[in-house]
Design an enzyme around this catalytic site. Structure first.
Site, short mmCIF file in Angstrom:
data_model
loop_
_atom_site.label_atom_id
_atom_site.label_comp_id
_atom_site.label_asym_id
_atom_site.label_seq_id
_atom_site.Cartn_x
_atom_site.Cartn_y
_atom_site.Cartn_z
N ALA A 43 -12.75 -5.03 0.78
CA ALA A 43 -13.74 -5.51 1.76
C ALA A 43 -14.95 -6.07 1.02
O ALA A 43 -15.32 -5.57 -0.04
CB ALA A 43 -14.16 -4.35 2.66
N THR A 81 -7.91 -8.32 13.01
CA THR A 81 -7.51 -8.93 11.73
C THR A 81 -6.03 -8.67 11.46
O THR A 81 -5.31 -9.55 10.98
CB THR A 81 -8.37 -8.37 10.57
OG1 THR A 81 -9.74 -8.59 10.87
CG2 THR A 81 -8.04 -9.04 9.25
N CYS A 85 -11.45 5.61 11.07
CA CYS A 85 -10.52 5.19 12.12
C CYS A 85 -9.96 6.40 12.87
O CYS A 85 -9.48 6.25 13.99
CB CYS A 85 -9.40 4.38 11.52
SG CYS A 85 -8.67 5.23 10.13
N ASN A 139 -14.78 1.30 4.85
CA ASN A 139 -15.20 2.66 5.22
C ASN A 139 -14.66 3.75 4.28
O ASN A 139 -15.25 4.81 4.18
CB ASN A 139 -14.85 2.96 6.69
CG ASN A 139 -13.39 2.91 6.97
OD1 ASN A 139 -12.62 2.38 6.17
ND2 ASN A 139 -12.98 3.45 8.10
N SER A 160 -9.27 -3.75 11.09
CA SER A 160 -9.31 -3.84 12.55
C SER A 160 -8.00 -4.40 13.10
O SER A 160 -7.28 -5.14 12.41
CB SER A 160 -10.48 -4.73 12.97
OG SER A 160 -10.27 -6.03 12.48
N THR A 161 -7.73 -4.07 14.34
CA THR A 161 -6.51 -4.56 14.99
C THR A 161 -6.55 -6.08 15.09
O THR A 161 -5.52 -6.75 14.90
CB THR A 161 -6.37 -3.91 16.39
OG1 THR A 161 -6.32 -2.48 16.19
CG2 THR A 161 -5.12 -4.35 17.11
N GLU A 218 1.52 5.96 5.65
CA GLU A 218 1.02 6.04 4.27
C GLU A 218 0.90 7.50 3.84
O GLU A 218 0.76 8.39 4.67
CB GLU A 218 -0.33 5.33 4.17
CG GLU A 218 -0.19 3.84 4.38
CD GLU A 218 -1.44 3.04 4.08
OE1 GLU A 218 -2.55 3.60 4.14
OE2 GLU A 218 -1.32 1.84 3.79
N GLU A 255 -2.40 -0.43 9.08
CA GLU A 255 -3.17 0.74 9.52
C GLU A 255 -4.38 0.17 10.25
O GLU A 255 -5.32 -0.31 9.62
CB GLU A 255 -3.62 1.57 8.31
CG GLU A 255 -2.49 2.15 7.49
CD GLU A 255 -1.80 3.33 8.16
OE1 GLU A 255 -2.31 3.85 9.17
OE2 GLU A 255 -0.75 3.74 7.67
N ARG A 257 -4.19 4.93 -1.56
CA ARG A 257 -3.12 5.34 -0.63
C ARG A 257 -1.98 4.32 -0.62
O ARG A 257 -0.82 4.65 -0.43
CB ARG A 257 -3.72 5.54 0.77
CG ARG A 257 -2.86 6.32 1.70
CD ARG A 257 -3.65 6.89 2.84
NE ARG A 257 -3.99 5.89 3.84
CZ ARG A 257 -4.70 6.15 4.94
NH1 ARG A 257 -5.17 7.36 5.16
NH2 ARG A 257 -4.98 5.21 5.80
N SER A 297 -6.52 14.58 7.85
CA SER A 297 -5.96 13.76 6.77
C SER A 297 -5.60 14.62 5.56
O SER A 297 -6.37 15.49 5.17
CB SER A 297 -6.97 12.70 6.32
OG SER A 297 -7.31 11.90 7.41
#
Ligand code: NAD
Length: 508
Positions: free
Chosen positions: A203, A261, A313, A178, A258-259, A488, A279, A186, A471
């Site tokens: 990804a 993974t 996210c 994303n 994702s949580t 981060e 993250e 970062r 951000s």
């Protein structure tokens, strides 16, 4: 060692492009091989996987599909480079990061085109991501020179105590689609500033940005083996992830995704007790209290919800709106969505809503909308796939949403704004804090006592008060609960890549 190229310098393997869009992409930055030990490398079995334009479904490029063998070789390259890189004076590391930043800025339009092609986000947003991503290289080029230790006073007269900060070692960096560029810089900016070397597994949907960054790292003079990229297909990700997260020469894992993974990678890390930064997913609440300035809240809601077509996210996932302001907020937000949001191909002028990353993502939004409507939610605007194409979904606003509905309990990761009406602050806080994740949270209020109370009580890592976008390179990004571990960016981000060593000087 690798199946190809003992080259001096860099070998620019031609890209296997198969669409007119790919040929419109900047050839100077378009790479399809892995970048390992300073060389462009094909996998030993010549396997490739397609990168697809989510807006059209057209194949852009076939990219090298690395497997465990290539990963083990990359770990060796990164471990060898670490022995040299950690000794490079911080001012020199700083200069190299700064050059990399300058090159990103010089190539910003081309880098943005690559993001729009592989991720789908509108070019204006893609350009914003490049500026944000480059900002981490700039920031950490400055932080590289400010890694301080301590001299500690101890009770024994004949002793002195020092605290040194040293780089952790080789870091595995696994990133999502994303933010194909910013999620890399970062982490990598901080890692390289600290003296670590990295292996990036981007990804599968968006490897081209990571490879373009490799080309620029090379041009900047980042030494061979310091920044490596091993792209792989979704099918190979578990095996690749296992090697990169269990190899004894890897000291640190930094993951964004994702949580689910993240939990797999945490298990990998446990066996050899590696340092980890995670993250992970969010489920951001956006609370509008009766005292809020409704127009500001509506503008903040639009920005927070629909950036990247709802696929960030920190995007709001549920709106909680107090009953006195509820009806006017819903009416104004529906009107603003219809006026300001335009679905289409991200390369087209005026488009604000590109495609979702793939059809699975669209199906998830459809599922959440269907579930909510079947339980009594009302569609205020949108509510179906866009006629523009199969990966496009209309920006959608639902009212009359309850906490029982799926969209109130799970991250949708798409352009769906569900509104839950509430009565009291206590009720809103209970709903907001009921999630097992806690990344970002937003609220609008003009009552100073309420602002302090709610900011302190929200169980999240980042709070936007009367602000829908939060951000920034200078501020710490990260979550609590199952949204992750570590921070981060900011002055804290570099600590994730540093060990603290205590040295006791005796007999003085
Ligand atoms: P994902 O977890 O499916 O994939 C992320 C990365 O992990 C990809 O590179 C993928 O190939 C890799 N991966 C998947 N399975 C793996 C395995 N078994 N071993 C090793 N690597 C593996 O997540 P996604 O769908 O790409 O991203 C969306 C999620 O990421 C959302 O939940 C979102 O909230 C989260 N996210 C979080 C942040 C943050 O900073 N907290 C930022 C962006 C996205």
């Amino acid at each position: 060692m690798f199946s190809h190229l003992p080259v001096s310098g860099i070998l620019k393997l031609p890209c296997r492009m198969s669409s007119s869009l790919a040929s419109a992409l900047p050839a100077s930055l378009l790479r399809s091989a892995a970048y390992i030990g300073g060389s462009w490398v094909r996998s030993s079995d010549s396997a490739t996987f397609p990168v697809v334009d989510p807006a059209t479904g057209a194949e852009l490029v076939q990219v090298t599909d690395c497997g465990p063998k290539e990963c083990r070789e990359t770990v060796k390259a990164a471990a060898g480079a670490f022995q040299v890189w950690k000794e490079v004076p911080s001012k020199e590391r700083s200069n190299l990061l700064r050059k990399w930043y300058d090159l990103m800025i010089q190539n910003k339009e081309d880098l943005a085109r690559i993001i729009t092609a592989e991720n789908g986000k509108p070019t204006k947003e893609a350009l914003g991501e490049i500026i944000y991503a480059a900002g981490f290289l700039e920031w950490f080029s400055e932080e590289a020179r400010r890694i301080y230790g301590d001299v500690v006073s101890v009770p024994m007269k004949d002793r002195r105590a020092l605290v040194l900060k040293q780089p952790v070692g080789v870091a595995t960096v696994i990133t999502p689609w994303n933010f194909p560029s910013a999620m890399i810089t970062r982490k990598v900016g901080a890692a390289l500033a600290a003296g670590c070397t990295v292996i990036v597994k981007p990804a599968e949907d968006t490897p081209l940005s990571a490879l373009a960054l490799a080309e620029l790292a090379h041009q900047a003079g980042i030494p061979a083996g310091v920044y490596n990229v091993v792209p792989c297909s979704r099918e190979k990700a578990p095996a690749v992830g296992e090697v990169l997260c269990t190899d004894p020469s890897v000291a640190k894992i930094s993951f964004t995704g994702s949580t689910a993974t993240g939990k797999i990678l945490l298990r990998h890390a446990a066996d050899s007790v590696k340092r980890v930064s995670m993250e992970l997913g969010g489920h951001a609440p956006f609370i509008v209290f009766d005292s809020a300035n409704v127009d500001k809240a509506v503008a903040g809601a639009l920005a927070s919800k629909f950036r990247n077509s709802g696929q960030t996210c920190v995007c709001t996932n549920r709106f909680l709106v107090q009953k006195g302001i509820h009806d006017v907020f819903v009416k104004k937000l529906a009107a603003l969505i219809e006026k300001d949001l335009h679905v289409g191909n991200g390369f087209e002028e005026g488009v604000t809503q590109g495609p979702l990353i793939n059809e699975r993502a669209v199906e998830k939004v459809e599922h959440h909308v269907r579930d909510a409507v079947s339980q009594g939610a009302r569609v205020e605007t949108g509510g179906k796939r866009s006629t523009y194409g199969k990966n496009f979904y209309e920006p959608t606003l639902l009212s009359n949403v309850t906490t029982k509905m799926l969209c109130s309990r799970e991250e949708t990761f798409g352009p769906l704004a569900p509104v839950i009406k509430f009565d009291t602050e206590e009720e809103a806080m209970a709903i907001a804090n009921s999630a097992n994740v806690g990344l970002a949270g937003y609220f609008y209020s003009q009552d100073p006592a309420q602002i302090w109370r709610v900011a302190e009580r929200l169980e999240v890592g980042m709070v936007g008060v009367n602000e829908g976008l939060l951000s920034s390179v200078e501020c710490p990004f990260g979550g609590v609960k199952q949204s992750g571990l570590g921070r981060e960016g900011s002055k804290y981000g570099i600590d994730e890549y540093l060990e603290v060593k205590y040295v006791c000087f005796g007999g003085l």
